[in-house]
Design a protein around this motif. Sequence first.
Motif, mmCIF file in Angstrom:
data_model
loop_
_atom_site.group_PDB
_atom_site.id
_atom_site.type_symbol
_atom_site.label_atom_id
_atom_site.label_comp_id
_atom_site.label_asym_id
_atom_site.label_seq_id
_atom_site.Cartn_x
_atom_site.Cartn_y
_atom_site.Cartn_z
ATOM 1 N N UNK A 82 28.659 7.258 68.155
ATOM 2 C CA UNK A 82 27.662 8.312 67.931
ATOM 3 C C UNK A 82 27.470 8.792 66.515
ATOM 4 N N UNK A 83 27.236 7.872 65.593
ATOM 5 C CA UNK A 83 26.919 8.222 64.206
ATOM 6 C C UNK A 83 25.805 7.304 63.735
ATOM 7 N N UNK A 84 24.725 7.886 63.254
ATOM 8 C CA UNK A 84 23.572 7.111 62.796
ATOM 9 C C UNK A 84 23.032 7.717 61.507
ATOM 10 N N UNK A 85 22.521 6.865 60.632
ATOM 11 C CA UNK A 85 21.613 7.307 59.568
ATOM 12 C C UNK A 85 20.278 6.673 59.949
ATOM 13 N N UNK A 86 19.237 7.466 60.034
ATOM 14 C CA UNK A 86 17.942 6.914 60.427
ATOM 15 C C UNK A 86 16.917 7.179 59.337
ATOM 16 N N UNK A 87 16.102 6.156 59.052
ATOM 17 C CA UNK A 87 14.986 6.364 58.129
ATOM 18 C C UNK A 87 13.832 6.930 58.954
ATOM 19 N N UNK A 88 12.977 7.760 58.330
ATOM 20 C CA UNK A 88 12.014 8.528 59.134
ATOM 21 C C UNK A 88 10.955 7.685 59.844
ATOM 22 N N UNK A 89 10.761 6.430 59.403
ATOM 23 C CA UNK A 89 9.804 5.578 60.133
ATOM 24 C C UNK A 89 10.276 5.324 61.571
ATOM 25 N N UNK A 90 11.514 5.680 61.866
ATOM 26 C CA UNK A 90 12.019 5.506 63.239
ATOM 27 C C UNK A 90 11.149 6.290 64.229
ATOM 28 N N UNK A 91 10.547 7.398 63.764
ATOM 29 C CA UNK A 91 9.752 8.208 64.697
ATOM 30 C C UNK A 91 8.520 7.434 65.196
ATOM 31 N N UNK B 277 13.978 -2.715 67.337
ATOM 32 C CA UNK B 277 12.637 -2.977 66.817
ATOM 33 C C UNK B 277 12.626 -2.814 65.294
ATOM 34 N N UNK B 278 13.284 -1.756 64.825
ATOM 35 C CA UNK B 278 13.358 -1.521 63.378
ATOM 36 C C UNK B 278 14.086 -2.683 62.693
ATOM 37 N N UNK B 279 15.096 -3.204 63.368
ATOM 38 C CA UNK B 279 15.860 -4.324 62.808
ATOM 39 C C UNK B 279 14.977 -5.572 62.691
ATOM 40 N N UNK B 280 14.074 -5.747 63.667
ATOM 41 C CA UNK B 280 13.220 -6.945 63.631
ATOM 42 C C UNK B 280 12.178 -6.856 62.533
ATOM 43 N N UNK B 281 11.672 -5.628 62.288
ATOM 44 C CA UNK B 281 10.594 -5.465 61.303
ATOM 45 C C UNK B 281 11.099 -5.164 59.912
ATOM 46 N N UNK B 282 12.365 -4.917 59.791
ATOM 47 C CA UNK B 282 12.882 -4.537 58.480
ATOM 48 C C UNK B 282 14.363 -4.777 58.434
ATOM 49 N N UNK C 73 27.580 -9.355 56.339
ATOM 50 C CA UNK C 73 27.096 -9.654 54.981
ATOM 51 C C UNK C 73 28.083 -9.193 53.910
ATOM 52 N N UNK C 74 28.915 -8.247 54.239
ATOM 53 C CA UNK C 74 30.092 -7.949 53.416
ATOM 54 C C UNK C 74 31.152 -7.445 54.378
ATOM 55 N N UNK C 75 32.345 -7.263 53.886
ATOM 56 C CA UNK C 75 33.438 -6.916 54.779
ATOM 57 C C UNK C 75 33.114 -5.689 55.649
ATOM 58 N N UNK C 76 33.005 -5.893 56.960
ATOM 59 C CA UNK C 76 32.750 -4.773 57.867
ATOM 60 C C UNK C 76 31.311 -4.288 57.905
ATOM 61 N N UNK C 77 30.405 -5.001 57.213
ATOM 62 C CA UNK C 77 28.987 -4.593 57.192
ATOM 63 C C UNK C 77 28.139 -5.733 57.762
ATOM 64 N N UNK C 78 27.318 -5.419 58.765
ATOM 65 C CA UNK C 78 26.545 -6.446 59.465
ATOM 66 C C UNK C 78 25.052 -6.177 59.323
ATOM 67 N N UNK C 79 24.304 -7.234 59.132
ATOM 68 C CA UNK C 79 22.844 -7.151 59.199
ATOM 69 C C UNK C 79 22.495 -7.347 60.676
ATOM 70 N N UNK C 80 21.899 -6.351 61.281
ATOM 71 C CA UNK C 80 21.663 -6.395 62.731
ATOM 72 C C UNK C 80 20.447 -7.273 63.050
ATOM 73 N N UNK C 81 20.628 -8.183 64.011
ATOM 74 C CA UNK C 81 19.503 -9.013 64.439
ATOM 75 C C UNK C 81 19.066 -8.651 65.856
ATOM 76 N N UNK C 82 19.954 -8.021 66.610
ATOM 77 C CA UNK C 82 19.622 -7.679 68.003
ATOM 78 C C UNK C 82 20.518 -6.530 68.447
ATOM 79 N N UNK C 83 19.997 -5.720 69.354
ATOM 80 C CA UNK C 83 20.808 -4.635 69.924
ATOM 81 C C UNK C 83 20.474 -4.506 71.395
#
Length: 277
Positions: free
Chosen positions: A206-215, A237-242, A179-189
């Motif tokens: 091994x680097x992630x930023x996670x929003x707390x709804x991940x729990x 799953x998070x990618x599919x719902x948001x 969606x911009x240079x080097x940045x992808x909107x994830x549809x599947x993993x």
Amino acid sequence: MISRCLFPAAGYGTRFLPATKAMPKEMLPVLTKPLIQYGVEEAMDAGCDVMGIITGRGKRAITDHFDVSYELEHQIKGSKKEELLDDIRDIIKRCTFTYTRQNEMKGLGDAIYKGRVLVGEQEPFGVILADDLCVNSNGEGVLKQMISLYSKYKCSIVAIMEVDPNDVGKYGIIEGNEIENGVYMVSNMVEKPDVGNAPSNLAVIGRYILTPDIFDVIKETKAGKNGELQITDALCEQAKNGMVIAYKFQGQRFDCGSVDGFVDATNYFYELNKDNK
Ligand code: G1P
């Protein structure tokens, strides 16, 4: 904005046996600094000051490393050797370290879930896998780059790099639109796909930023690859719902979970530091 970072550190480090028989793999030194200290410094550089470490049996050296050693301090007081402790002293002063144990090896997703008591369920947080040692000699560290991106997208973010198509089976692999240079909107993993079945050669490191709804998502996620609870599946799953963003980071990553990567990292830091000696 993001002040907490998790360090899953319960794994056995079997690729480094016998070195890791009685010593945590996170304490293996690249030159004179243990792997996990590189990770903690990267998190501090990104603005974090609460480090949540998910440990397991045989990992007490990590807890001791991030604490004052009075005997040692007493022993070297007034000598030139004191300055060798400057960095770690500064880390101990500026950060709070919290710990919990993952008592069964049920996967990275489970380890992160155990970490919810350390990061809380209100704020986004970082995750650093210490055996992926990342450097960016001319600019911002990888977690810092990701936090800048978070302020724009406000969603979970994974760091990715292109890998040899024959190596996709070692990583979580993403599929997405740039969606911009080097940045992808994830549809599947997909976690560690077979060669030939991978949706791309864009591998999560091994680097992630996670929003707390991940729990909540992890709670509903079933065991996946190798019978383990995979963070890759929860993120999918998070990618599919948001929304989940994948970011091609600036810099270099050494796979210090492998002997080759570890030697490369050692050589890299040796070259970097030898003129300062
Ligand atoms: C873990 C993750 C994987 C990711 C990798 C990065 O795998 O499960 O998705 O690509 O870290 O290092 P591990 O290397 O712990 O098997």
